[in-house]
Enzyme design. Structure first.
Site, short mmCIF file in Angstrom:
data_model
loop_
_atom_site.label_atom_id
_atom_site.label_comp_id
_atom_site.label_asym_id
_atom_site.label_seq_id
_atom_site.Cartn_x
_atom_site.Cartn_y
_atom_site.Cartn_z
N ASP A 1 -3.87 -8.56 -3.94
CA ASP A 1 -4.00 -9.58 -2.90
C ASP A 1 -4.15 -10.97 -3.51
OD1 ASP A 1 -3.72 -8.40 -0.35
OD2 ASP A 1 -5.58 -7.31 -0.71
N HIS B 1 0.83 -1.21 0.00
CA HIS B 1 0.00 0.00 0.00
C HIS B 1 0.86 1.26 0.00
CE1 HIS B 1 -3.09 -2.97 0.94
NE2 HIS B 1 -3.79 -2.18 0.14
C1 PEP Z 1 -6.09 -5.55 -4.45
O1 PEP Z 1 -5.86 -6.31 -3.53
O2 PEP Z 1 -5.75 -5.77 -5.63
C2 PEP Z 1 -6.80 -4.28 -4.20
C3 PEP Z 1 -7.21 -3.52 -5.19
O3 PEP Z 1 -6.98 -3.90 -2.91
P1 PEP Z 1 -5.79 -3.30 -2.01
O4 PEP Z 1 -4.62 -3.04 -2.92
O5 PEP Z 1 -6.29 -2.07 -1.38
O6 PEP Z 1 -5.52 -4.41 -1.05
MG MG Z 2 -6.82 -6.01 -1.63
#
Ligand code: PEP
Ligand code: MG
Length: 579
Positions: free
Chosen positions: A464, A195
Site C-alpha cells: 500500500d 490481494h
Molecule cells: C501492505 O500493504 O503491504 C500489506 C502488507 O497489507 P495488504 O497487502 O494486506 O494490504
Molecule cells: Mg496494506
C-alpha cells in the site's frame, strides 16, 4: 495453434498442464442487435437456456442428501423461484422482441435493473437476495454461451494438471481456490501486489497476471506451459519447447528440495547478524506451510480473510478459535494479528459492506481501521477475541491503514475497553500485549514520531505504501508498469522509517511483498531491516540470500542505491549489490 502471451509474474515455477477456463459469464456477454427475421429464434434460444437451467436446478435438488441442512434445498427452491419469476423469465423476451437485444444482453439489462431496485431497499435480508439473482442469471448466461466453466471451480480428480485461466479473479474467488490443488493460475488483468496475486502466491504455484487476452484466446483443455518466473504463457507448445520446459520444471523442483535443507539453519548474515524471518498468513490452514518452512514467527495474519466469502461475520467465539489455533501452532513464537483490513479489493459479502463496494474510490475510502472505527461493536468483538487468544502464546496486535494520531488514540481506547470487559468477566489475556501500527500511508511514514510515541512496534506495508505514494492502483494492470518499489520516493520512505525506528529502539518489520523478493533482500538489509515477513513459500529463498550476505560489505552499495535518482542507474547498482 502455437502462441505465446506475456504478463506479469506473480509466483515463480513452471507448470505444464491443461487449460481450465473459469469465468464470470457476465464479462463475456456480447451486445448486438438481432435483425428482425432472427427475433423469434433468439427468443427460442433464451427459452431453451431457461429450460436447461430449470432442469439443472431440479437435478441439483434431487442430489441433496436427505440429512443435509434444510437451507440446502431452500436455496435451490429460491433459485428456481427466481428463475421462474416473470421478471427474469418473461421481461428479457420483451426486450428481445421490442429492443432487438440479443438474449444475453437482454438478460443482463434486466438483471441490472432488478439489482438496482434491490440496492434501494433498506432491508438487509432482501438486499442479500441480490446475490441470488446474480447467480441465477450467471447460470442462464452459461447455458446461453454453451461454454464449460462456472464462477466456482469444478473439482477434478487431477487438479494438479489443470491451469486455471480467468479474465479476472477476486480475492474471494482465490480464497475458494485454496480448497483445491490446481497446477497454476493465469489471468488477463490484475496487478502483482493485488490481494488476488498475494493469495495466488500463497498457494505456492506458478501464477501470471496481466495477460490481457488469455481468457479469450485459450480453449478448454489446451496444452499450456506457465513460466511463472518470466511471466510467459505458452499455448500449444511444440515438442522441443515442451522438452525444454520439462527440464526447467524438474530443475525448479530440485532447487526447492535443496532449499528445504535450510529449514532449521538459523537465519544470520555472514558477519553474524541475526535476522528474523516471519510468515504472512491469511487463514489458520496456512500454518502447515509456515511450520514446514521454519518461520520464526507470524509477521502478518490478514484476519479479513476469515470474514470473506460468507453471509454473516464470524462472531467473537469463532474468531477466538482461529486466533488461538494459530497461536498454539507457533508454540510461543510471536504471532502478529492484524485487525480487519476490509475494503478496497477485499470486500465483505454482508450488506454493511456492500456500501463500501459502491464507494467512489474504495482504496481511499472506509477501509481497514477507518471501517473498524465506524463499526465499534464489531471491532470490539475482534479485539476481545485477539486478547483472549493472547493467553495462549505471544500475540502482537497490528493496526492497518493508520494516518492520524486520533485513529491510534481511538483504537487504543477501544483496546482498553475490550480489556476492561475481559477483566470484568474474569477472562485471561496477556496484559502486556504489544500494539503496533502498519506504516502503509505516506503520511504515517512522514509523521513517524507521532506513531512511535503511541505504538510498541511498526510494520511497513510496502504494497500500500507504494500504491499511495505513487498513486498507482495496485490492482490495475493498466498502470502496473508504473508500480515501482525502487522509485526514489518509495525507497526514501522505507529507509527513513527503518532508520528512525532503529534509532529509537522501536521494532520495525517489512510485511509487504518487498520482504519476499530476493532481489531486494540485500538492499533492505543494507537499509537496516532486521525483520522480514513474507509468504511462507518465500522464507527459505530469502534465508539463502541472508546466509550469503555480509552486511558490512553491502552497506556502501545499498547507500548508493538509495541516493540514485535515475531508474536505469538504480537497476545497475542493484545488480551489483546482488552480484
Ligand atoms: C501492505 O500493504 O503491504 C500489506 C502488507 O497489507 P495488504 O497487502 O494486506 O494490504
Ligand atoms: Mg496494506
Amino acid at each position: 495453434m502455437n502462441f505465446v502471451l506475456h504478463g506479469h509474474s506473480v509466483s515463480p515455477g513452471v507448470t505444464i498442464g491443461r487449460a481450465h477456463l473459469v469465468s464470470s459469464a457476465r464479462m463475456e456477454v456480447a451486445h448486438y442487435e438481432v435483425p428482425l427475421p432472427g427475433i423469434e429464434a433468439e427468443i427460442t434460444r433464451f427459452e431453451a437456456a431457461v429450460d436447461k437451467v430449470r432442469e439443472e436446478l431440479t437435478e441439483v435438488g434431487k442430489q441433496i442428501p436427505a440429512d443435509a441442512p434444510a437451507e440446502f434445498s431452500a436455496f435451490v427452491d429460491l433459485h428456481a423461484m427466481i428463475l421462474n419469476d416473470p421478471s427474469l423469465s418473461r421481461v428479457p423476451k420483451t426486450l428481445i422482441r421490442e429492443r432487438h437485444c440479443n438474449a444475453e444482453w437482454a438478460l443482463i439489462r434486466q438483471m441490472e435493473s432488478l439489482v438496482g431496485q434491490f440496492d434501494a431497499i433498506d432491508d438487509p435480508y432482501l438486499k442479500e437476495r441480490k446475490a441470488d439473482i446474480t447467480q441465477v442469471v450467471e447460470r442462464v448466461l452459461q447455458a446461453l454461451l454453451g461454454r464449460p466453466g462456472t464462477v466456482a471451480p469444478v473439482p477434478s480428480e487431477d487438479e494438479a494438471n489443470l491451469i486455471v485461466v480467468a479474465h479476472d479473479l477476486s480475492p474471494a474467488d482465490m480464497l475458494l481456490f485454496k480448497q483445491h490443488a490446481f497446477g497454476a493460475f493465469v489471468t488477463d488483468i490484475g496487478g502483482v501486489t493485488s490481494h488476488t496475486a498475494i493469495l495466488a502466491r500463497s498457494l505456492n504455484i506458478p501464477a501470471i497476471v496481466g495477460l490481457h487476452h488469455a481468457r479469450h484466446m485459450i480453449r478448454e483443455n489446451d496444452l499450456l506451459i506457465v513460466d511463472g518466473l518470466q511471466g510467459v504463457l505458452i499455448v500449444d507448445p511444440d515438442a522441443i519447447v515442451l522438452a525444454e520446459y520439462q527440464l526447467r520444471q524438474s530443475q525448479h523442483e530440485l532447487e526447492r528440495k535443496k532449499l528445504k535443507r535450510l529449514k532449521k539453519t538459523p537465519a544470520a548474515t555472514l558477519d553474524g547478524i541475526p535476522i528474523e524471518l516471519f510468515a504472512n498468513i491469511e487463514l489458520p490452514q496456512d500454518m502447515a506451510e509456515v511450520l514446514e518452512n521454519g518461520a520464526q514467527g507470524i509477521g502478518l495474519f490478514r484476519t479479513e480473510f476469515l470474514f470473506m466469502n460468507r453471509k454473516s461475520l464470524p462472531d467473537e467465539e469463532e474468531q477466538f478459535e482461529a486466533y488461538r489455533e494459530v497461536t498454539r501452532a507457533m508454540e510461543g513464537k510471536p504471532v502478529t494479528i492484524r485487525t480487519l483490513d476490509i475494503g478496497a479489493d477485499k470486500a465483505l459479502q454482508t450488506s454493511a459492506s456492500s456500501a463500501s463496494v459502491t464507494m467512489p474510490n474504495p482504496a481511499l475510502g472506509l477501509r481497514a481501521i477507518r471501517y473498524c472505527l465506524s463499526e465499534p461493536q464489531m471491532f470490539l468483538g475482534q479485539l476481545r477475541a485477539i486478547l483472549r487468544a493472547s493467553h495462549y502464546g505471544k500475540i502482537r496486535l497490528l493496526i492497518p491503514m493508520l494516518a492520524h494520531a486520533h485513529e491510534i488514540d481511538q483504537t487504543l481506547a477501544l483496546i482498553r475497553e475490550a480489556k476492561d470487559s475481559l477483566d470484568a468477566a474474569g477472562q485471561d489475556y496477556d496484559k502486556n500485549i504489544l500494539v503496533g501500527g502498519m506504516i502503509e500511508i505516506p503520511a504515517a511514514a512522514l509523521a513517524l514520531p507521532m506513531f512511535m510515541r503511541r505504538l510498541g512496534f511498526l510494520s511497513l506495508g510496502t504494497n500500500d505504501l507504494i500504491q499511495y505514494t505513487l498513486a498507482i492502483d495496485r490492482t490495475d494492470d493498466a498502470v502496473a508498469h508504473l508500480y515501482d518499489p525502487l522509485h526514489p520516493a518509495v525507497l526514501q520512505l522505507v529507509a527513513q522509517t527503518i532508520s528512525r525506528a532503529n534509532r529509537q529502539g522501536v521494532p520495525v518489520a517489512v510485511c509487504g511483498e518487498m520482504a519476499g523478493d530476493p532481489q531486494l533482500t540485500r538492499l533492505l538489509l543494507g537499509l537496516g531491516l532486521r525483520n522480514f515477513s513474507m509468504h511462507p513459500a518465500q522464507l527459505l529463498t530469502i534465508k539463502e540470500r541472508v546466509l550469503k550476505t555480509s552486511i558490512a560489505d553491502i552497506l556502501p552499495m545499498a547507500a548508493r542505491v538509495l541516493r540514485s535518482t535515475d531508474s536505469r542507474r538504480t537497476q545497475e547498482l542493484l545488480q551489483k549489490l546482488n552480484a
